[in-house]
Design an enzyme around this catalytic site. Structure first.
Site, PDB file in Angstrom:
ATOM      1  N   LEU A  69       0.822  -1.204   0.000  1.00 15.94           N
ATOM      2  CA  LEU A  69       0.000   0.000   0.000  1.00 15.94           C
ATOM      3  C   LEU A  69       0.860   1.260   0.000  1.00 15.94           C
ATOM      4  O   LEU A  69       2.029   1.222   0.391  1.00 15.94           O
ATOM      5  CB  LEU A  69      -0.931  -0.012   1.218  1.00 15.94           C
ATOM      6  CG  LEU A  69      -1.909  -1.200   1.257  1.00 15.94           C
ATOM      7  CD1 LEU A  69      -2.624  -1.276   2.599  1.00 15.94           C
ATOM      8  CD2 LEU A  69      -2.922  -1.093   0.125  1.00 15.94           C
ATOM      9  N   PRO A  70       0.286   2.391  -0.399  1.00 19.94           N
ATOM     10  CA  PRO A  70       1.080   3.618  -0.515  1.00 19.94           C
ATOM     11  C   PRO A  70       1.437   4.299   0.799  1.00 19.94           C
ATOM     12  O   PRO A  70       2.381   5.075   0.844  1.00 19.94           O
ATOM     13  CB  PRO A  70       0.179   4.545  -1.362  1.00 19.94           C
ATOM     14  CG  PRO A  70      -0.866   3.676  -1.950  1.00 19.94           C
ATOM     15  CD  PRO A  70      -1.042   2.539  -1.001  1.00 19.94           C
ATOM     16  N   THR A  96       6.103   0.473   2.986  1.00 18.62           N
ATOM     17  CA  THR A  96       7.038   1.290   3.762  1.00 18.62           C
ATOM     18  C   THR A  96       6.177   2.171   4.656  1.00 18.62           C
ATOM     19  O   THR A  96       5.734   3.238   4.268  1.00 18.62           O
ATOM     20  CB  THR A  96       7.947   2.120   2.854  1.00 18.62           C
ATOM     21  OG1 THR A  96       8.683   1.240   2.004  1.00 18.62           O
ATOM     22  CG2 THR A  96       8.937   2.950   3.677  1.00 18.62           C
ATOM     23  N   LYS A 172      13.981   0.025   7.368  1.00 19.36           N
ATOM     24  CA  LYS A 172      13.699   0.283   5.954  1.00 19.36           C
ATOM     25  C   LYS A 172      13.743   1.785   5.652  1.00 19.36           C
ATOM     26  O   LYS A 172      14.287   2.213   4.635  1.00 19.36           O
ATOM     27  CB  LYS A 172      12.333  -0.279   5.565  1.00 19.36           C
ATOM     28  CG  LYS A 172      11.887   0.085   4.135  1.00 19.36           C
ATOM     29  CD  LYS A 172      12.838  -0.438   3.070  1.00 19.36           C
ATOM     30  CE  LYS A 172      12.555   0.099   1.675  1.00 19.36           C
ATOM     31  NZ  LYS A 172      11.220  -0.174   1.157  1.00 19.36           N
TER      32      LYS A 172
END
Length: 318
Positions: A69-70, A96, A172
């Site tokens: 997902l964004p 992320t 990340k």
């Protein structure tokens, strides 16, 4: 290790990364159903042999779920819908995202007898398509065991268990802001080389064999910047977001990384000029425009025909 033999899996988000991961899982023998609000994304998944739905609630209770997902806000709204029916074993979030969101979702899943792991990935669309991604995993030991069959399929075992829920997101984000810094610094360095009359490709190849070398100098600049293709598949908007998030996460615990904050600012400046849909390698166009055929923003790329000139509503060629 989790011993479930149920191979049903849902992939939520069928964009460049999610679509490629869905195809990889399909080839590995998983029974994949994808969800995306975009008809084009669903159609592309169907063409790859993947069943797709436009209704998220259809996938509630699916044993395994991969999220691509964004933003963290979409994770927060999606996970409760997936847990609305019993049956979920593990949710693997490759978004992320933000560490606080992952901790909240892990608690929510655990309360309902399911596992949630934050497993943001690196390796781009090529890694997603080949099942050779690397993943930064934040999870309890039990949640990791539940998610392991999916992680193995997506990474071939190339994942790192960083720590508890949220820790995968932290590392990340740090990885991405370091990549963002390297994209700026390598671009500036190659710009200096060119100003001295040195071929940037030669400089990049030489540096890549020495202590200053990196994936950025060895691959990203030769393949996407110096060629002018800028087609990595990862957007400048997402990288600018990740760099800013890394600095925000640091600030939440009282850390003030000055260099990383300066880099995040440069990416925000590039975002304002190039827009969120530009490829992330186009940062070179703002920090070292002379080394890329695409040139500086607002200029005509090398070898392109002259732009039409409009006079009193009539278009003519200059």
């Amino acid at each position: 290790m989790n011993t479930s033999t149920d191979r049903r899996i849902a992939v939520i988000g069928l964009g460049a990364m999610g679509g490629a991961m869905a195809a990889t899982l399909h080839r590995a023998g998983w029974e994949v159903t994808g969800f995306d609000p975009s008809e084009a994304a669903r159609s592309a998944a169907s063409d790859a042999g993947i069943r797709a739905t436009d209704t998220l609630s259809d996938l509630a209770g699916t044993p395994y779920v991969v999220l691509s997902l964004p933003a963290a806000s979409m994770v927060q709204t999606t996970v409760p819908q997936l847990l609305a029916a019993p049956g979920t074993i593990a949710i693997i979030d490759t978004t992320t995202s933000e560490p606080a969101t992952s901790r909240q979702m892990a608690d929510l899943a655990e309360a309902q007898g399911a596992a949630f792991v934050d497993a943001p990935v690196s390796g781009g669309r090529d890694g997603a398509a080949s099942g050779s991604l690397s993943a930064f995993v934040g999870a309890t030991g039990g949640a990791l065991a539940a998610a392991e069959p999916v992680l193995l399929a997506l990474t071939g075992g190339k994942y790192s268990h960083i720590g508890g829920p949220g820790s995968g997101n932290v590392v990340k984000l740090l990885n991405n802001v370091l990549a963002a810094a390297n994209l700026v610094s390598v671009g500036e360095a190659l710009g200096v080389a060119q100003a001295y009359g040195i071929d940037p490709a030669t400089a990049a190849a030489s540096i890549s064999q020495a202590s200053g070398g990196s994936k950025v100098s060895a691959n990203m600049y030769p393949n996407w910047v110096l060629t002018g293709t800028h087609d990595s598949g990862f957007s400048l908007g997402l990288m600018a977001r990740d760099a800013a998030l890394a600095v925000q996460v640091a600030a939440q615990i009282g850390e003030t990384p000055a260099l990383l904050a300066a880099v995040a600012g440069q990416w925000q400046e590039a975002l304002a000029v190039l827009g969120p849909r530009a490829d992330f390698t186009e940062i070179a166009r703002t920090v070292a425009p002379a080394i890329t055929p695409a040139g500086a923003p607002g200029t005509t790329p090398a070898g392109a025909p002259p732009a039409p000139v409009t006079t009193n509503g009539t278009t003519a060629v200059a």
